[in-house]
Design an enzyme around this catalytic site. Structure first.
Site, PDB file in Angstrom:
ATOM      1  N   HIS A   1      81.415  55.320  71.668  1.00  0.00           N
ATOM      2  CA  HIS A   1      81.862  55.558  73.040  1.00  0.00           C
ATOM      3  C   HIS A   1      82.960  56.609  73.092  1.00  0.00           C
ATOM      4  O   HIS A   1      83.028  57.399  74.034  1.00  0.00           O
ATOM      5  CB  HIS A   1      82.353  54.240  73.641  1.00  0.00           C
ATOM      6  CG  HIS A   1      82.438  54.253  75.127  1.00  0.00           C
ATOM      7  ND1 HIS A   1      81.322  54.317  75.932  1.00  0.00           N
ATOM      8  CD2 HIS A   1      83.506  54.210  75.962  1.00  0.00           C
ATOM      9  CE1 HIS A   1      81.700  54.310  77.199  1.00  0.00           C
ATOM     10  NE2 HIS A   1      83.014  54.247  77.245  1.00  0.00           N
TER      11      HIS A   1
ATOM     12  N   HIS B   1      78.580  53.223  82.733  1.00  0.00           N
ATOM     13  CA  HIS B   1      79.268  51.934  82.589  1.00  0.00           C
ATOM     14  C   HIS B   1      78.189  50.864  82.477  1.00  0.00           C
ATOM     15  O   HIS B   1      78.137  49.914  83.253  1.00  0.00           O
ATOM     16  CB  HIS B   1      80.210  51.680  83.770  1.00  0.00           C
ATOM     17  CG  HIS B   1      81.552  51.187  83.336  1.00  0.00           C
ATOM     18  ND1 HIS B   1      82.218  50.164  83.953  1.00  0.00           N
ATOM     19  CD2 HIS B   1      82.363  51.579  82.320  1.00  0.00           C
ATOM     20  CE1 HIS B   1      83.374  49.947  83.350  1.00  0.00           C
ATOM     21  NE2 HIS B   1      83.486  50.796  82.362  1.00  0.00           N
TER      22      HIS B   1
END
Length: 736
Positions: free
Chosen positions: A50, A96
């Site tokens: 990430h 997300h």
């Protein structure tokens, strides 16, 4: 004492932090000792997918990132492009996904909050938002709950913050049953001479914490976002952040006011990995060290450990390097807006990341190796196996084309998204010209400016699975076409690459070839990628999502009064097809949804033809020849015509060319195609221009009557089309 730093570092603890054994050995070599528990958490956060893009960075470097309008490409909080008159657009798309599956409302809401901060951190006021959402099968027991939560979360945050939602996508497929996708896009407008960056400069300058207090929400969020799911989803709920759009709005206004003061040296929002990531990135980019004192961090919970403070992903927070002579004036601004302003550290010249808590040094690490010199992998990949071409003659022809069209219009993926976008404020700020429901959203640059901006986001995951290279190209060209149909010139794009586990060579091959396709398309179309996001490990119990490389783009109109829409056609307009007649049924929704055939290659993308046709369409729009324009994509000619009829509430009568079998001409998904509604007096001029430019043009028919009438083989009233198109989503969401 920091009791958490007395925790023994065991192989189990290392694995829980998502670090491979070779990565942990690299840490030992790097720092020459065993890391503390807090340091282990920091390495885990900064070296995961990430934050580090360790599996994709090699391939991301092949994307075209420069262009005549590009001010800032990838590597900052968001990309920046010049739109003239001393103004620029700052934009980015980000995922997300994992948080939104675990806790749909807060996951989606904080996804919006994070992307808004990415944009206004750079000095831009957000002016437009989009979202691309992928859910599981409508028949899956969790799908309706997830749709309701995600849509409510996005609307709840963006509406309260005050940014209009102007476009997006919503799709359903069983491959997203265990991993939904929530990709959020925001664009803002800034002055070209007032852009703010995250690169720290100067030694001994104050590092300032701004915004809301730090809590335990989101601790481990970045690690969770870089892992596959299994059956223990509920255990991950505490890793989802909780947002407050009203605090975010105050943070926006305070930051923009502070930027006017010219007090900021560098600024970074606290997103994934929270305080850790923002501090490390600012220092590493500026070749400086950072020293922090966690006792100065405003916390909202008692007895928070250094580990929790460093890795919290509490929302509505920023980190800034400040000009020391302006700290009193800066503090007064944040006090006025009811936000915290706390000097928590300083920049240093030793390239170390040092953190103290309760009088004890809990972190002392090399900052470059944590940040921009994190490990990068060249993972093994295998070239995707491609499907053979499916000829139209091999595909069964359904005799009742009217029933086929009605079934598609009333299906999960082709029906109206009105139920979704009517929960978003699409008109706030007062500059929206084209709302969701067409090819692209359009807003005015300002209420006293003739210029307008167009936005679209697109991808066809079934194409990407059948052929990631062509699918990557198609995602770009459809976005580019959608912007072109408004009359806007496409300027630049952002990508959001959603894939499964990159440690699987097949999945890695999908990523590699999708990026190759995106790169080629962006290069040919002069449509550079200026920002983006990669979301990997979108798998549950080994079941990967469809490869979903979402592309969002921005275009510019010099005069918004020349904007055309999907629904602007008038009676007696000529309906004209730009591009070839339909022939390609491989991977079409006709083949998949009607015949249950998952066969054939997706349509080939001819990039030079795309460029040529797009330029022609924009030209004839600018010349005032056209009342309406629509690109042809899912569902082919028939679905595109039906959508135009529904949006305009006017009928169309056309004849087919009979150059292909009827079902292929109606539902083929050949690319580089547009439908134009041409003003009667302009038809001859448009045809002459097409001939001069060697553009394939077919006169199909005219705008007339109260139905869609295609060669007398299909005749459906406006009311019948509209009823089928508008009914699926409300019925699905209201089922008991």
């Amino acid at each position: 004492m920091n009791s958490c730093n007395n925790i023994a570092i065991t192989p189990e603890l290392i694995a829980q932090h998502g670090l491979k054994s070779d990565e942990y050995q690299h840490i030992l070599t790097l720092i020459g000792r065993e890391p503390t528990f807090t340091e282990l958490g920091i390495f885990s956060a900064m070296w995961n997918e990430h934050c580090s893009y360790k599996s994709s960075k090699k391939w991301l470097k092949t994307l075209p990132i420069k262009g005549k309008c590009v001010i800032q490409g990838p590597g900052e909080n968001a990309g920046v492009i010049d739109i003239g008159k001393g103004q620029c657009v700052v934009f980015k798309m980000e995922s997300h996904n994992h948080p939104s599956y675990i806790e749909p409302y807060q996951g989606a809401a904080t996804g919006m909050g994070g992307i808004l901060r990415d944009v206004f951190t750079m000095g831009a006021r957000p002016v437009a938002a989009m979202n691309a959402l992928r859910f599981g099968s409508p028949n899956h027991p969790r799908t309706r709950h997830l749709v309701a939560g995600v849509v409510s979360g996005i609307g709840g945050y963006s509406n309260a913050f005050g940014v209009p939602t102007v476009g997006g996508e919503v799709n359903f497929d069983e491959r997203y049953n265990g991993n939904i996708l929530v990709n959020a896009f925001v664009a803002g407008i800034a002055k070209t001479d007032s852009i703010f960056y995250s690169k720290a400069q100067g030694v001994g300058l104050p590092v300032v914490y701004l915004g809301a207090k730090t809590g335990r929400d989101g601790v481990g969020g970045a690690m969770m976002a870089s892992a596959e799911f299994n059956d223990s989803i509920d255990e991950k709920r505490p890793t989802v952040q909780v947002g407050d759009p009203f605090i975010e709005k105050c943070l926006l206004e305070a930051c923009l006011e502070l930027m006017e003061l010219k007090a900021i040296v560098a600024i970074q929002d606290m997103g994934a990995a929270g305080l850790t990531s923002s501090a490390v990135e600012m220092g590493a980019k500026g070749n400086l060290g950072i020293q922090l004192n966690l006792d100065k961090v405003p916390t909202r919970e008692e007895n928070m450990t250094a580990y929790e403070i460093m890795l919290s992903e509490s929302q509505e927070r920023m980190l800034m390097v400040l000009k020391p002579e302006l700290k009193k004036r800066a503090a007064a601004i944040f006090q006025k807006w009811g936000l915290h302003f706390s000097i928590i550290g300083k920049t240093t010249d030793d390239l170390r990341f040092r953190v103290t808590h309760q009088g004890e040094e809990v972190v002392n690490l090399p900052i470059k190796e944590l940040g921009d010199e994190a490990p990068v992998y060249d993972r093994p990949w295998i070239e995707p196996t491609l499907k053979p071409t499916l000829k139209a003659e091999e595909v069964k022809k359904i005799e009742n084309f009217a029933d086929v069209l009605l079934k598609l219009l009333n299906s999960a993926n082709q029906s109206s998204r009105r139920w979704v976008y009517e929960q978003y404020d699409t008109l706030i700020q007062g500059n929206t010209l084209v709302r969701p429901g067409g090819d692209a959203g359009v807003i005015r640059v300002s209420n006293n400016d003739k210029r307008a901006l167009a936005f679209s986001c697109d991808v066809t995951p079934r194409y990407c699975e059948a052929d990631p290279y062509e699918g990557g190209k198609q995602a770009v060209v459809e976005c580019w076409r959608n912007i072109s149909t408004t009359g806007a010139t496409p300027l630049a794009a952002t990508d959001n690459l959603n894939f499964g586990n990159p440690e699987n060579p097949k999945i890695m091959g999908q990523l590699v070839f999708a990026i190759k396709g995106i790169s080629e398309a962006c290069r040919v179309l002069d449509f550079p990628i200026v920002s983006g996001n990669v979301s990997l490990y979108n798998e549950t119990n080994g079941e990967a999502i469809l490869p979903t490389p979402t592309i969002a783009g921005v275009g510019l109109l010099d005069n918004w009064s020349k904007t055309v829409t999907i629904g602007g056609m008038q009676n007696k307009d000529s309906i004209v097809l730009i591009g070839p007649c339909g022939s390609h049924l491989g991977q079409s929704i006709y083949a998949r949804n009607i015949l249950n055939i998952d066969a054939g290659a997706p349509p080939h993308i001819d990039l030079q033809l795309e460029k040529k046709h797009g330029q022609f369409v924009r030209d004839v729009i600018h010349r005032g020849f056209v009342n309406a324009a629509h690109d042809i994509s899912d569902g082919g000619l028939a679905l595109a015509l039906a959508e135009m009829v529904i949006k305009a509430s006017k009928g169309i009568r056309i004849k087919l060319s009979n150059k292909s079998p009827q079902h292929a001409e109606l539902f083929g998904e050949d690319q580089a195609r547009y439908i134009l509604a041409v003003k009667p007096h302009a038809l001859n001029s448009l045809k002459e221009l097409a001939q001069v430019n060697e553009i394939s043009l077919t006169e199909l028919g005219t705008v007339e009557g109260n139905s869609l009438n295609i060669d007398s083989i299909l005749n459906l009233s406006i009311d019948k089309l509209t009823q089928n198109y508008e009914s699926w989503f409300p019925q699905f969401m209201n089922e008991e």
